[in-house]
Scaffold this motif. Structure first.
Motif, mmCIF file in Angstrom:
data_model
loop_
_atom_site.group_PDB
_atom_site.id
_atom_site.type_symbol
_atom_site.label_atom_id
_atom_site.label_comp_id
_atom_site.label_asym_id
_atom_site.label_seq_id
_atom_site.Cartn_x
_atom_site.Cartn_y
_atom_site.Cartn_z
ATOM 1 N N ALA A 1 0.845 -1.208 0.000
ATOM 2 C CA ALA A 1 0.000 0.000 0.000
ATOM 3 C C ALA A 1 0.874 1.251 0.000
ATOM 4 O O ALA A 1 0.589 2.220 -0.724
ATOM 5 C CB ALA A 1 -0.922 -0.014 1.219
ATOM 6 N N THR A 2 1.951 1.221 0.779
ATOM 7 C CA THR A 2 2.832 2.401 0.853
ATOM 8 C C THR A 2 3.458 2.689 -0.511
ATOM 9 O O THR A 2 3.518 3.845 -0.955
ATOM 10 C CB THR A 2 3.944 2.162 1.903
ATOM 11 O OG1 THR A 2 3.326 1.757 3.115
ATOM 12 C CG2 THR A 2 4.775 3.407 2.128
ATOM 13 N N MET A 3 3.922 1.641 -1.189
ATOM 14 C CA MET A 3 4.534 1.843 -2.515
ATOM 15 C C MET A 3 3.500 2.406 -3.493
ATOM 16 O O MET A 3 3.802 3.295 -4.292
ATOM 17 C CB MET A 3 5.104 0.519 -3.062
ATOM 18 C CG MET A 3 6.302 -0.044 -2.307
ATOM 19 S SD MET A 3 7.654 1.106 -2.009
ATOM 20 C CE MET A 3 8.155 1.529 -3.661
ATOM 21 N N MET A 4 2.268 1.895 -3.426
ATOM 22 C CA MET A 4 1.244 2.388 -4.367
ATOM 23 C C MET A 4 0.799 3.814 -4.010
ATOM 24 O O MET A 4 0.513 4.606 -4.907
ATOM 25 C CB MET A 4 0.047 1.431 -4.399
ATOM 26 C CG MET A 4 0.391 0.097 -5.057
ATOM 27 S SD MET A 4 -1.081 -0.858 -5.449
ATOM 28 C CE MET A 4 -1.746 -1.156 -3.821
ATOM 29 N N ASP A 5 0.775 4.139 -2.715
ATOM 30 C CA ASP A 5 0.442 5.521 -2.330
ATOM 31 C C ASP A 5 1.477 6.479 -2.904
ATOM 32 O O ASP A 5 1.134 7.573 -3.373
ATOM 33 C CB ASP A 5 0.402 5.652 -0.792
ATOM 34 C CG ASP A 5 -0.864 5.031 -0.205
ATOM 35 O OD1 ASP A 5 -1.840 4.817 -0.965
ATOM 36 O OD2 ASP A 5 -0.879 4.756 1.010
ATOM 37 N N SER A 6 2.743 6.060 -2.875
ATOM 38 C CA SER A 6 3.793 6.925 -3.446
ATOM 39 C C SER A 6 3.578 7.076 -4.946
ATOM 40 O O SER A 6 3.735 8.168 -5.494
ATOM 41 C CB SER A 6 5.187 6.338 -3.205
ATOM 42 O OG SER A 6 5.345 6.038 -1.861
ATOM 43 N N CYS A 7 3.218 5.984 -5.605
ATOM 44 C CA CYS A 7 2.959 6.062 -7.051
ATOM 45 C C CYS A 7 1.839 7.050 -7.340
ATOM 46 O O CYS A 7 1.903 7.829 -8.289
ATOM 47 C CB CYS A 7 2.578 4.687 -7.608
ATOM 48 S SG CYS A 7 3.971 3.580 -7.726
ATOM 49 N N ARG A 8 0.804 7.046 -6.506
ATOM 50 C CA ARG A 8 -0.313 7.975 -6.704
ATOM 51 C C ARG A 8 0.123 9.408 -6.451
ATOM 52 O O ARG A 8 -0.217 10.317 -7.195
ATOM 53 C CB ARG A 8 -1.448 7.638 -5.727
ATOM 54 C CG ARG A 8 -2.193 6.370 -6.059
ATOM 55 C CD ARG A 8 -3.367 6.220 -5.109
ATOM 56 N NE ARG A 8 -4.281 7.331 -5.197
ATOM 57 C CZ ARG A 8 -4.916 7.880 -4.169
ATOM 58 N NH1 ARG A 8 -4.759 7.395 -2.952
ATOM 59 N NH2 ARG A 8 -5.722 8.898 -4.348
ATOM 60 N N ALA A 9 0.914 9.584 -5.385
ATOM 61 C CA ALA A 9 1.297 10.941 -4.980
ATOM 62 C C ALA A 9 2.220 11.605 -5.999
ATOM 63 O O ALA A 9 2.274 12.833 -6.083
ATOM 64 C CB ALA A 9 1.970 10.899 -3.607
ATOM 65 N N THR B 1 -10.237 1.864 -8.083
ATOM 66 C CA THR B 1 -10.669 3.048 -7.337
ATOM 67 C C THR B 1 -9.960 4.316 -7.788
ATOM 68 O O THR B 1 -10.585 5.361 -7.950
ATOM 69 C CB THR B 1 -10.419 2.837 -5.822
ATOM 70 O OG1 THR B 1 -11.000 1.597 -5.439
ATOM 71 C CG2 THR B 1 -11.017 3.957 -4.985
ATOM 72 N N TYR B 2 -8.635 4.224 -7.939
ATOM 73 C CA TYR B 2 -7.863 5.449 -8.222
ATOM 74 C C TYR B 2 -7.332 5.497 -9.650
ATOM 75 O O TYR B 2 -6.670 6.459 -10.032
ATOM 76 C CB TYR B 2 -6.658 5.535 -7.279
ATOM 77 C CG TYR B 2 -6.992 5.418 -5.805
ATOM 78 C CD1 TYR B 2 -7.792 6.377 -5.172
ATOM 79 C CD2 TYR B 2 -6.491 4.362 -5.046
ATOM 80 C CE1 TYR B 2 -8.082 6.273 -3.813
ATOM 81 C CE2 TYR B 2 -6.777 4.256 -3.691
ATOM 82 C CZ TYR B 2 -7.577 5.207 -3.078
ATOM 83 O OH TYR B 2 -7.857 5.105 -1.753
ATOM 84 N N GLY B 3 -7.542 4.437 -10.405
ATOM 85 C CA GLY B 3 -7.017 4.429 -11.775
ATOM 86 C C GLY B 3 -5.511 4.253 -11.836
ATOM 87 O O GLY B 3 -4.876 4.629 -12.834
ATOM 88 N N LEU B 4 -4.899 3.696 -10.780
ATOM 89 C CA LEU B 4 -3.446 3.483 -10.819
ATOM 90 C C LEU B 4 -3.122 2.458 -11.918
ATOM 91 O O LEU B 4 -3.761 1.409 -11.998
ATOM 92 C CB LEU B 4 -2.953 2.972 -9.451
ATOM 93 C CG LEU B 4 -1.430 2.968 -9.272
ATOM 94 C CD1 LEU B 4 -0.877 4.393 -9.188
ATOM 95 C CD2 LEU B 4 -1.025 2.195 -8.009
ATOM 96 N N PRO B 5 -2.138 2.765 -12.783
ATOM 97 C CA PRO B 5 -1.811 1.831 -13.875
ATOM 98 C C PRO B 5 -0.980 0.652 -13.361
ATOM 99 O O PRO B 5 0.241 0.759 -13.222
ATOM 100 C CB PRO B 5 -1.017 2.694 -14.869
ATOM 101 C CG PRO B 5 -0.501 3.852 -14.081
ATOM 102 C CD PRO B 5 -1.361 4.018 -12.860
ATOM 103 N N VAL B 6 -1.649 -0.441 -13.091
ATOM 104 C CA VAL B 6 -0.986 -1.583 -12.444
ATOM 105 C C VAL B 6 -1.002 -2.821 -13.347
ATOM 106 O O VAL B 6 -1.825 -2.938 -14.249
ATOM 107 C CB VAL B 6 -1.694 -1.974 -11.122
ATOM 108 C CG1 VAL B 6 -1.831 -0.784 -10.188
ATOM 109 C CG2 VAL B 6 -3.065 -2.590 -11.387
ATOM 110 N N THR B 7 -0.084 -3.730 -13.049
ATOM 111 C CA THR B 7 -0.169 -5.118 -13.537
ATOM 112 C C THR B 7 0.291 -6.009 -12.394
ATOM 113 O O THR B 7 0.972 -5.546 -11.466
ATOM 114 C CB THR B 7 0.745 -5.375 -14.766
ATOM 115 O OG1 THR B 7 1.990 -4.721 -14.556
ATOM 116 C CG2 THR B 7 0.121 -4.897 -16.058
#
Ligand code: NAD
Ligand code: TYD
Length: 339
Positions: A106-114, A170-176
């Motif tokens: 979650a922390t890594m993805m929050d940074s990606c969003r930020a 939810t946030y549209g983060l580009p993930v795989t």
């Protein structure tokens, strides 16, 4: 492109960094690793002086520290390998698995969003699908197989996968997400089956086989996994899960006997020990999707890969002997003590 690789002092992350810096020498690779017992900085010695490489000793749960690295490096892509990865340790002490594998993700993805919705890849495992029966060789894990976990390790990895999918929706983060079968190869920590058996064989120590040794794993040479991740990161469809495996199922006891034979030792070294609690019976990946969509196929046959791996352990005795003696934990001071 600048890419953040977490867990790069571990087995697969370390192999990935070596692979990536060779394949894409124009890219900058920044490794974030806490150097837990499983992290060994000596794995990264060959790239330490590469100007396109930076190592940061950092916990992926340390939000402030992780945000600072993102601020400094402005990465284009993040690949999250960092995890507590050993099933037996998760049975003993689940807490750290939840912390690193779920909160860390979650922390890594929050940074990606930020920092501008950065491309994020999650390195997951086939263990999120639970296990298959031994008497149904027709069954395989596909990307549609329901998540159904057995151990605290696999449950924490499944929790992380669900979060990754939630951040996408939810946030549209580009993930795989990639879900790979068991890996083997160089730099594999000698608490896992293959390196443990090689090291014990070479030291003429007993080879502890859990239960009757009939459990089946689907083994893939680590470089083939690295190639699959590189392909998914560059060409994979956003929001998708890709299974990675090479149809190479083997019973544990057959692997142990093969290693004994290759090293010219005696089967008398085999010691059957109490079975692992909740021991998954069989893993088997159906890799049709990654083959059809991205053209990935494993390149190293098990017969060759296991020989290469055994030879690597023979040629790099110091690497694993320093793990067994505990000396490897002083590598950070050696590398960074006077920098
Ligand atoms: P490993 O245990 O060898 O390495 C894990 C690395 O992560 C270590 O360098 C460790 O120091 C680091 N780390 C642990 N906690 C951390 C934290 N909180 N912050 C920063 N770094 C931390 O693991 P591995 O076998 O290389 O596995 C890598 C990834 O691949 C994991 O996510 C695992 O679930 C997945 N995977 C492994 C296999 C396999 O066969 N080994 C198969 C499929 C998927
Ligand atoms: P392991 O390498 O821990 O990977 P995983 O449990 O994630 O698949 O174990 C692979 C298989 O080998 C598993 O069925 C447990 C078995 N095993 C042994 O029989 N003896 C051992 O000492 C170890 C570490 C594993």
């Amino acid at each position: 492109m600048t890419i953040i690789v977490t867990g790069g002092a571990g087995f697969i992350g370390g192999n990935f960094i070596h692979y990536h810096l060779k394949k894409h020498p124009e890219d900058r690779v920044v490794c974030i690793d806490k150097l837990t017992y499983a992290g060994n900085l000596s794995t990264l010695v060959p790239v330490m002086d590469n100007p396109n490489f930076r190592f940061c000793k950092l916990d992926i749960c340390d939000r402030e520290g992780v945000f600072k690295v993102f601020e400094e490096e402005k990465p284009d892509t993040v690949i999250n390998f960092a995890a507590e990865s050993h099933v037996d340790r998760s049975i003993d002490n689940p807490g750290i698995f939840l912390q690193t594998n779920i909160i860390g993700t979650a922390t890594m993805m929050d940074s990606c969003r930020a920092f501008g919705n950065i491309r994020y890849h999650q390195v997951s495992t086939d263990e999120v699908y639970g296990d298959l029966p031994l008497d149904r060789p027709d069954l395989f894990f596909t990307e549609e197989t329901p998540i159904h976990t057995s151990s605290p390790y696999s449950s924490s990895k499944a929790g992380a996968d669900l979060l990754v999918q939630a951040y996408h929706r939810t946030y549209g983060l580009p993930v795989t997400i990639s879900r790979c079968s068991n890996n083997y190869g160089p730099y594999h920590f000698p608490e896992k089956l293959i390196p443990l058996m090689i090291a014990n064989c070479l030291n003429d120590k007993p080879l502890p086989v859990y239960g009757e040794g009939k459990n089946v794993r689907d083994w893939l040479y680590v470089e083939d996994h690295c190639k699959a991740i590189d392909l998914i990161v560059r060409k994979g469809r956003i929001g998708e899960v890709y299974n990675v495996g090479g149809h190479n199922e083997m019973a544990n006891i057959d692997i142990v006997k093969l290693i004994i034979k290759e090293l010219g030792k005696s089967e008398d070294l085999i010691t059957y020990v109490t079975d692992r609690k909740g021991h998954d019976l069989r893993y088997a990946i159906d890799p049709t999707k990654i083959h059809q969509e991205l053209g990935w196929l494993p390149e190293t046959k098990f017969a060759d890969g296991i020989k290469k791996t055994i030879q690597w352990y023979l040629d790099h005795r110091e690497w694993w002997e320093e793990i067994i003696s505990g000396e490897y934990q002083h590598y950070y001071e050696k590398m960074y003590g006077n920098r």
